[in-house]
Design an enzyme around this catalytic site. Sequence first.
Site, PDB file in Angstrom:
ATOM      1  N   HIS A  34       0.661  -1.140   0.013  1.00 13.63           N
ATOM      2  CA  HIS A  34       0.093   0.083  -0.030  1.00 13.63           C
ATOM      3  C   HIS A  34       0.948   1.141   0.134  1.00 13.63           C
ATOM      4  O   HIS A  34       0.912   2.123  -0.817  1.00 13.63           O
ATOM      5  CB  HIS A  34      -1.103  -0.041   1.251  1.00 13.63           C
ATOM      6  CG  HIS A  34      -1.685   1.170   1.398  1.00 13.63           C
ATOM      7  ND1 HIS A  34      -2.376   1.788   0.392  1.00 13.63           N
ATOM      8  CD2 HIS A  34      -1.607   2.135   2.648  1.00 13.63           C
ATOM      9  CE1 HIS A  34      -2.781   3.017   0.955  1.00 13.63           C
ATOM     10  NE2 HIS A  34      -2.501   3.162   2.144  1.00 13.63           N
ATOM     11  N   HIS A  60       3.613   6.897   5.306  1.00 11.73           N
ATOM     12  CA  HIS A  60       2.261   7.721   5.878  1.00 11.73           C
ATOM     13  C   HIS A  60       1.499   6.730   7.081  1.00 11.73           C
ATOM     14  O   HIS A  60       0.892   7.441   7.805  1.00 11.73           O
ATOM     15  CB  HIS A  60       1.649   8.224   4.647  1.00 11.73           C
ATOM     16  CG  HIS A  60       0.551   7.101   4.048  1.00 11.73           C
ATOM     17  ND1 HIS A  60       0.978   6.365   2.867  1.00 11.73           N
ATOM     18  CD2 HIS A  60      -0.527   6.685   4.256  1.00 11.73           C
ATOM     19  CE1 HIS A  60      -0.045   5.478   2.842  1.00 11.73           C
ATOM     20  NE2 HIS A  60      -0.728   5.721   3.552  1.00 11.73           N
ATOM     21  N   GLU A  64       0.754   5.412  12.393  1.00 11.04           N
ATOM     22  CA  GLU A  64      -0.690   5.190  12.720  1.00 11.04           C
ATOM     23  C   GLU A  64      -0.709   3.880  12.814  1.00 11.04           C
ATOM     24  O   GLU A  64      -1.638   3.335  13.868  1.00 11.04           O
ATOM     25  CB  GLU A  64      -1.751   5.596  11.460  1.00 11.04           C
ATOM     26  CG  GLU A  64      -2.911   5.754  11.630  1.00 11.04           C
ATOM     27  CD  GLU A  64      -3.874   6.363  10.602  1.00 11.04           C
ATOM     28  OE1 GLU A  64      -3.603   7.305  10.028  1.00 11.04           O
ATOM     29  OE2 GLU A  64      -4.776   5.544   9.934  1.00 11.04           O
ATOM     30  N   ASP A  65      -0.094   2.998  12.311  1.00  7.29           N
ATOM     31  CA  ASP A  65      -0.320   1.454  12.220  1.00  7.29           C
ATOM     32  C   ASP A  65       0.823   0.681  12.954  1.00  7.29           C
ATOM     33  O   ASP A  65       0.709  -0.801  12.945  1.00  7.29           O
ATOM     34  CB  ASP A  65      -0.568   0.929  11.023  1.00  7.29           C
ATOM     35  CG  ASP A  65      -1.904   1.687  10.279  1.00  7.29           C
ATOM     36  OD1 ASP A  65      -2.981   1.985  11.251  1.00  7.29           O
ATOM     37  OD2 ASP A  65      -2.059   1.647   9.102  1.00  7.29           O
ATOM     38  N   ASP A 121      -3.590   8.418  -1.208  1.00  2.90           N
ATOM     39  CA  ASP A 121      -3.942   7.417  -0.334  1.00  2.90           C
ATOM     40  C   ASP A 121      -5.366   7.082  -0.616  1.00  2.90           C
ATOM     41  O   ASP A 121      -5.696   5.704  -0.910  1.00  2.90           O
ATOM     42  CB  ASP A 121      -3.719   8.122   1.254  1.00  2.90           C
ATOM     43  CG  ASP A 121      -4.136   7.100   2.223  1.00  2.90           C
ATOM     44  OD1 ASP A 121      -3.676   5.709   1.813  1.00  2.90           O
ATOM     45  OD2 ASP A 121      -4.270   7.481   3.224  1.00  2.90           O
TER      46      ASP A 121
HETATM   47  N1  G4P Z   1      -9.291  -0.729   0.536  1.00  6.82           N
HETATM   48  C1  G4P Z   1      -8.727  -1.554   1.317  1.00  6.82           C
HETATM   49  N2  G4P Z   1      -8.342  -0.955   2.457  1.00  6.82           N
HETATM   50  C2  G4P Z   1      -7.460  -1.616   3.180  1.00  6.82           C
HETATM   51  C3  G4P Z   1      -7.069  -2.877   2.988  1.00  6.82           C
HETATM   52  N3  G4P Z   1      -6.361  -3.382   4.022  1.00  6.82           N
HETATM   53  C4  G4P Z   1      -6.228  -2.181   4.980  1.00  6.82           C
HETATM   54  N4  G4P Z   1      -6.897  -1.278   4.657  1.00  6.82           N
HETATM   55  C5  G4P Z   1      -6.800   0.179   5.339  1.00  6.82           C
HETATM   56  O1  G4P Z   1      -8.017   0.211   5.840  1.00  6.82           O
HETATM   57  C6  G4P Z   1      -8.420   1.669   5.989  1.00  6.82           C
HETATM   58  C7  G4P Z   1      -9.858   1.793   5.745  1.00  6.82           C
HETATM   59  O2  G4P Z   1     -10.607   1.047   6.429  1.00  6.82           O
HETATM   60  P1  G4P Z   1     -11.459   1.673   7.693  1.00  6.82           P
HETATM   61  O3  G4P Z   1     -12.153   0.488   8.408  1.00  6.82           O
HETATM   62  O4  G4P Z   1     -12.388   2.722   7.000  1.00  6.82           O
HETATM   63  O5  G4P Z   1     -10.498   2.520   8.378  1.00  6.82           O
HETATM   64  P2  G4P Z   1      -9.591   2.308   9.902  1.00  6.82           P
HETATM   65  O6  G4P Z   1      -8.718   1.059   9.436  1.00  6.82           O
HETATM   66  O7  G4P Z   1      -9.009   3.439  10.067  1.00  6.82           O
HETATM   67  O8  G4P Z   1     -10.869   1.828  11.083  1.00  6.82           O
HETATM   68  C8  G4P Z   1      -7.393   2.348   5.021  1.00  6.82           C
HETATM   69  O9  G4P Z   1      -6.504   3.200   5.982  1.00  6.82           O
HETATM   70  P3  G4P Z   1      -5.817   4.355   5.590  1.00  6.82           P
HETATM   71  O10 G4P Z   1      -4.635   4.018   4.340  1.00  6.82           O
HETATM   72  O11 G4P Z   1      -5.186   5.085   6.851  1.00  6.82           O
HETATM   73  O12 G4P Z   1      -6.674   5.485   4.874  1.00  6.82           O
HETATM   74  P4  G4P Z   1      -7.845   5.948   5.376  1.00  6.82           P
HETATM   75  O13 G4P Z   1      -9.090   5.303   4.779  1.00  6.82           O
HETATM   76  O14 G4P Z   1      -7.903   6.081   6.938  1.00  6.82           O
HETATM   77  O15 G4P Z   1      -8.106   7.506   5.113  1.00  6.82           O
HETATM   78  C9  G4P Z   1      -6.794   1.279   4.180  1.00  6.82           C
HETATM   79  O16 G4P Z   1      -5.419   1.461   3.798  1.00  6.82           O
HETATM   80  C10 G4P Z   1      -7.756  -3.398   1.745  1.00  6.82           C
HETATM   81  O17 G4P Z   1      -7.590  -4.845   1.829  1.00  6.82           O
HETATM   82  N5  G4P Z   1      -8.293  -2.870   1.298  1.00  6.82           N
HETATM   83 MN    MN Z   2      -3.014   4.466   3.733  1.00  2.15          MN
END
Ligand code: G4P
Ligand code: MN
Length: 178
Positions: A34, A60, A64-65, A121
């Site tokens: 990612h 990025h 956070e993670d 992102d």
């Molecule tokens: N589409 C998708 N997303 C995945 C996957 N695995 C992990 N993610 C991550 O999950 C986040 C979106 O899921 P949510 O349930 O809405 O958010 P949360 O993890 O913050 O609770 C994204 O975080 P983020 O990058 O921090 O972005 P943001 O959505 O918080 O802006 C994304 O990168 C996957 O297989 N598909």
């Molecule tokens: Mn991200």
Amino acid sequence: MSEVALLLETTHFAAEKHKTQRRKDVEKTPYINHPIGVARILSHEAGISDITVLQAALLHDTVEDTDTTFQEIEEKFGLEVRKIVEEVTDDKSLPRLVRKRLQIQHAPHCSHKAKLVKLADKLYNLRDLNRSTPNGWSAQRVQEYFQWAFLVVKGLRGTNPAMEQSLEQLFIQKGVTA
Ligand SMILES: Nc1nc2c(ncn2[C@@H]2O[C@H](COP(=O)(O)OP(=O)(O)O)[C@@H](OP(=O)(O)OP(=O)(O)O)[C@H]2O)c(=O)[nH]1
Ligand SMILES: [Mn+2]
């Protein structure tokens, strides 16, 4: 250090930090795909060559993670990169819905560089949703993510035409509008 070496150092750091993490898709894709993909959207689609933006994209999600601290990022990669990463980092101690609301509220006030990372992102994550539904996500949850991302991206307008056009296409395809 040359810019090429610096990018590899940053990629290596992010890969080490995310090494035990997987995406939520059925294939359990390594998480590092990612941040690398987000940096690649910036370089290949958005025309960005600013090294600090590409580094911030690679880093990025580290704070956070993972156990990474902003201090650590500043010591290794400098204050400018630290600041961009800070701007795109959600406070995970807050409830999910509060974090989501804050992203919508904060987007218009981010720096130009942070806006670039945020657009890339969102573009990566929406494409990822179209490719494969995360484990446990209903069709409604996917649609809600698109709707929410639309509101965040609305606050990032006027930052990068290429990414904004690609995002607009995805929103139209899903029937998401104001
Ligand atoms: N589409 C998708 N997303 C995945 C996957 N695995 C992990 N993610 C991550 O999950 C986040 C979106 O899921 P949510 O349930 O809405 O958010 P949360 O993890 O913050 O609770 C994204 O975080 P983020 O990058 O921090 O972005 P943001 O959505 O918080 O802006 C994304 O990168 C996957 O297989 N598909
Ligand atoms: Mn991200």
